[in-house]
Design a protein around this motif. Sequence first.
Motif, PDB file in Angstrom:
ATOM      1  N   VAL A  21      71.709  44.743  45.563  1.00  0.00           N
ATOM      2  CA  VAL A  21      70.824  46.300  45.247  1.00  0.00           C
ATOM      3  C   VAL A  21      70.355  46.360  47.465  1.00  0.00           C
ATOM      4  CG1 VAL A  21      70.246  46.567  43.298  1.00  0.00           C
ATOM      5  CG2 VAL A  21      69.164  45.647  45.229  1.00  0.00           C
ATOM      6  N   THR A  22      70.931  47.503  47.719  1.00  0.00           N
ATOM      7  CA  THR A  22      70.371  48.156  48.560  1.00  0.00           C
ATOM      8  C   THR A  22      69.255  49.644  48.733  1.00  0.00           C
ATOM      9  OG1 THR A  22      71.909  47.440  50.343  1.00  0.00           O
ATOM     10  CG2 THR A  22      70.486  49.282  51.321  1.00  0.00           C
ATOM     11  N   ILE A  23      68.269  49.365  48.631  1.00  0.00           N
ATOM     12  CA  ILE A  23      67.424  50.223  48.043  1.00  0.00           C
ATOM     13  C   ILE A  23      66.444  50.972  49.156  1.00  0.00           C
ATOM     14  CG2 ILE A  23      65.572  51.224  47.212  1.00  0.00           C
ATOM     15  CD1 ILE A  23      66.242  49.106  44.689  1.00  0.00           C
ATOM     16  N   LYS A  24      65.781  52.852  49.735  1.00  0.00           N
ATOM     17  CA  LYS A  24      64.930  52.749  50.208  1.00  0.00           C
ATOM     18  C   LYS A  24      63.795  52.546  49.738  1.00  0.00           C
ATOM     19  CE  LYS A  24      66.428  55.312  54.492  1.00  0.00           C
ATOM     20  NZ  LYS A  24      66.436  56.099  55.393  1.00  0.00           N
ATOM     21  N   VAL A  25      62.931  52.306  50.506  1.00  0.00           N
ATOM     22  CA  VAL A  25      61.925  52.291  49.898  1.00  0.00           C
ATOM     23  C   VAL A  25      60.468  52.419  51.174  1.00  0.00           C
ATOM     24  CG1 VAL A  25      59.758  51.064  48.531  1.00  0.00           C
ATOM     25  CG2 VAL A  25      62.345  50.633  47.775  1.00  0.00           C
ATOM     26  N   ASN A  26      59.739  53.742  50.724  1.00  0.00           N
ATOM     27  CA  ASN A  26      59.336  54.116  51.462  1.00  0.00           C
ATOM     28  C   ASN A  26      59.253  54.589  53.218  1.00  0.00           C
ATOM     29  OD1 ASN A  26      57.243  54.437  49.514  1.00  0.00           O
ATOM     30  ND2 ASN A  26      56.023  52.404  49.791  1.00  0.00           N
ATOM     31  N   GLY A  27      60.554  55.160  53.252  1.00  0.00           N
ATOM     32  CA  GLY A  27      62.035  55.263  54.368  1.00  0.00           C
ATOM     33  C   GLY A  27      61.540  53.296  54.947  1.00  0.00           C
ATOM     34  N   LYS A  28      62.289  52.447  54.824  1.00  0.00           N
ATOM     35  CA  LYS A  28      62.804  51.357  54.819  1.00  0.00           C
ATOM     36  C   LYS A  28      63.976  50.704  53.927  1.00  0.00           C
ATOM     37  CE  LYS A  28      61.247  46.308  56.130  1.00  0.00           C
ATOM     38  NZ  LYS A  28      59.909  45.460  56.384  1.00  0.00           N
ATOM     39  N   ASN A  29      64.905  50.654  54.564  1.00  0.00           N
ATOM     40  CA  ASN A  29      65.702  49.690  53.763  1.00  0.00           C
ATOM     41  C   ASN A  29      65.756  48.184  53.411  1.00  0.00           C
ATOM     42  OD1 ASN A  29      67.470  52.046  53.841  1.00  0.00           O
ATOM     43  ND2 ASN A  29      68.291  52.355  56.063  1.00  0.00           N
ATOM     44  N   TYR A  30      66.150  47.656  52.390  1.00  0.00           N
ATOM     45  CA  TYR A  30      65.951  46.754  52.198  1.00  0.00           C
ATOM     46  C   TYR A  30      67.746  46.418  51.069  1.00  0.00           C
ATOM     47  CZ  TYR A  30      60.800  46.968  52.390  1.00  0.00           C
ATOM     48  OH  TYR A  30      59.522  47.512  52.531  1.00  0.00           O
ATOM     49  N   THR A  31      68.011  44.993  51.398  1.00  0.00           N
ATOM     50  CA  THR A  31      69.291  44.610  50.582  1.00  0.00           C
ATOM     51  C   THR A  31      68.649  43.023  49.836  1.00  0.00           C
ATOM     52  OG1 THR A  31      70.319  46.092  51.798  1.00  0.00           O
ATOM     53  CG2 THR A  31      71.217  44.310  50.573  1.00  0.00           C
ATOM     54  N   LYS A  32      69.079  43.509  48.957  1.00  0.00           N
ATOM     55  CA  LYS A  32      68.037  41.821  47.557  1.00  0.00           C
ATOM     56  C   LYS A  32      68.665  41.916  46.966  1.00  0.00           C
ATOM     57  CE  LYS A  32      63.708  42.468  49.227  1.00  0.00           C
ATOM     58  NZ  LYS A  32      63.126  40.982  49.931  1.00  0.00           N
ATOM     59  N   SER A  33      69.243  39.927  46.918  1.00  0.00           N
ATOM     60  CA  SER A  33      70.304  39.619  45.586  1.00  0.00           C
ATOM     61  C   SER A  33      68.921  39.992  44.583  1.00  0.00           C
ATOM     62  CB  SER A  33      70.469  38.852  45.915  1.00  0.00           C
ATOM     63  OG  SER A  33      71.600  38.708  46.484  1.00  0.00           O
ATOM     64  N   VAL A  34      69.016  40.811  43.212  1.00  0.00           N
ATOM     65  CA  VAL A  34      68.098  40.449  41.631  1.00  0.00           C
ATOM     66  C   VAL A  34      69.116  39.976  40.710  1.00  0.00           C
ATOM     67  CG1 VAL A  34      66.462  42.248  43.352  1.00  0.00           C
ATOM     68  CG2 VAL A  34      68.498  42.968  41.362  1.00  0.00           C
ATOM     69  N   GLU A  35      68.273  39.507  39.491  1.00  0.00           N
ATOM     70  CA  GLU A  35      68.522  39.343  38.846  1.00  0.00           C
ATOM     71  C   GLU A  35      68.552  40.653  38.254  1.00  0.00           C
ATOM     72  OE1 GLU A  35      68.048  36.404  35.858  1.00  0.00           O
ATOM     73  OE2 GLU A  35      66.876  35.136  37.192  1.00  0.00           O
ATOM     74  N   ASP A  36      69.912  40.411  37.262  1.00  0.00           N
ATOM     75  CA  ASP A  36      70.408  41.778  36.401  1.00  0.00           C
ATOM     76  C   ASP A  36      69.571  42.480  35.573  1.00  0.00           C
ATOM     77  OD1 ASP A  36      73.176  41.453  37.858  1.00  0.00           O
ATOM     78  OD2 ASP A  36      73.771  40.252  35.715  1.00  0.00           O
ATOM     79  N   ARG A  37      68.725  41.797  35.205  1.00  0.00           N
ATOM     80  CA  ARG A  37      67.131  43.253  33.961  1.00  0.00           C
ATOM     81  C   ARG A  37      66.088  42.994  34.892  1.00  0.00           C
ATOM     82  NH1 ARG A  37      66.413  36.724  31.531  1.00  0.00           N
ATOM     83  NH2 ARG A  37      64.875  35.948  33.337  1.00  0.00           N
ATOM     84  N   THR A  38      65.944  42.959  36.364  1.00  0.00           N
ATOM     85  CA  THR A  38      65.301  42.741  36.915  1.00  0.00           C
ATOM     86  C   THR A  38      64.332  44.322  36.682  1.00  0.00           C
ATOM     87  OG1 THR A  38      65.542  41.146  38.150  1.00  0.00           O
ATOM     88  CG2 THR A  38      63.264  43.353  39.424  1.00  0.00           C
ATOM     89  N   LEU A  39      63.056  44.807  36.295  1.00  0.00           N
ATOM     90  CA  LEU A  39      62.926  46.065  36.367  1.00  0.00           C
ATOM     91  C   LEU A  39      62.304  46.810  37.862  1.00  0.00           C
ATOM     92  CD1 LEU A  39      61.055  45.986  32.836  1.00  0.00           C
ATOM     93  CD2 LEU A  39      63.173  47.015  33.054  1.00  0.00           C
ATOM     94  N   LEU A  40      62.569  48.018  38.353  1.00  0.00           N
ATOM     95  CA  LEU A  40      62.040  48.187  39.276  1.00  0.00           C
ATOM     96  C   LEU A  40      60.685  47.970  39.613  1.00  0.00           C
ATOM     97  CD1 LEU A  40      62.833  50.231  41.891  1.00  0.00           C
ATOM     98  CD2 LEU A  40      61.994  52.583  40.840  1.00  0.00           C
ATOM     99  N   VAL A  41      59.918  48.142  38.524  1.00  0.00           N
ATOM    100  CA  VAL A  41      58.734  48.120  38.635  1.00  0.00           C
ATOM    101  C   VAL A  41      58.262  47.276  39.316  1.00  0.00           C
ATOM    102  CG1 VAL A  41      57.739  47.487  36.608  1.00  0.00           C
ATOM    103  CG2 VAL A  41      55.969  48.879  37.963  1.00  0.00           C
ATOM    104  N   ASN A  42      58.601  46.137  39.015  1.00  0.00           N
ATOM    105  CA  ASN A  42      58.898  44.567  39.011  1.00  0.00           C
ATOM    106  C   ASN A  42      58.922  44.079  40.589  1.00  0.00           C
ATOM    107  OD1 ASN A  42      59.514  44.036  35.630  1.00  0.00           O
ATOM    108  ND2 ASN A  42      57.627  43.229  36.112  1.00  0.00           N
ATOM    109  N   PHE A  43      60.523  44.550  40.643  1.00  0.00           N
ATOM    110  CA  PHE A  43      61.091  44.619  41.965  1.00  0.00           C
ATOM    111  C   PHE A  43      59.930  45.203  43.402  1.00  0.00           C
ATOM    112  CE2 PHE A  43      63.304  47.157  45.857  1.00  0.00           C
ATOM    113  CZ  PHE A  43      64.320  45.214  46.122  1.00  0.00           C
ATOM    114  N   LEU A  44      59.480  45.856  43.238  1.00  0.00           N
ATOM    115  CA  LEU A  44      58.305  47.069  43.856  1.00  0.00           C
ATOM    116  C   LEU A  44      57.209  45.791  44.017  1.00  0.00           C
ATOM    117  CD1 LEU A  44      58.705  50.435  42.482  1.00  0.00           C
ATOM    118  CD2 LEU A  44      59.794  49.618  44.895  1.00  0.00           C
ATOM    119  N   ARG A  45      56.623  45.303  42.871  1.00  0.00           N
ATOM    120  CA  ARG A  45      55.649  44.142  42.679  1.00  0.00           C
ATOM    121  C   ARG A  45      55.964  43.338  43.561  1.00  0.00           C
ATOM    122  NH1 ARG A  45      50.876  45.890  41.052  1.00  0.00           N
ATOM    123  NH2 ARG A  45      50.486  43.892  40.109  1.00  0.00           N
TER     124      ARG A  45
END
Length: 156
Positions: free
Chosen positions: A4-28
């Motif tokens: 996934v590629t997501i812009k969080v607080n103005g910064k781009n992140y590209t990461k591989s994550v487990e399919d079931r990873t919740l956004l809250v857990n990804f952020l934290r």
Amino acid sequence: MAKVTIKVNGKNYTKSVEDRTLLVNFLRDDLGLTGTHVGCDTSQCGCCTVHVDGRAVKSCTLVVAQVDGAQVVTIEGMAKKGKLHPIQQAFSECHGLQCGFCTPGMIMATAGLLKDNPSPTDEEIYKGLEGNLCRCTGYINIVKAVKRSAKLLRGK
């Protein structure tokens, strides 16, 4: 695994994550943005509220793959250059918090409410925050903080 590629607080992140990873857990867990809280794990409390593409959402209800390509703002992204966002300032001024656990979600929900309704009535504030729970304050000072936020955002 999903990439996934997501812009969080103005910064781009590209990461591989487990399919079931919740956004809250990804952020934290993956990004270290611990201001977004995990409260109930059932989307009832609102402690995990963030903005996705400008809309307030509960990050415990979304898997990260659902927000691939999106812009996410967390409580950490509200302040700019060390200066509190007007909503954060109002919550502080009006004592719209006690223990602080619900505060990030309340602030993010308030930002969403005021984006759609810059001058809400008390009833509209209660309705706009009904998905966010506070176990400490009784909401009186939170409503005052939302009203103060609205005035600050309007330049008053």
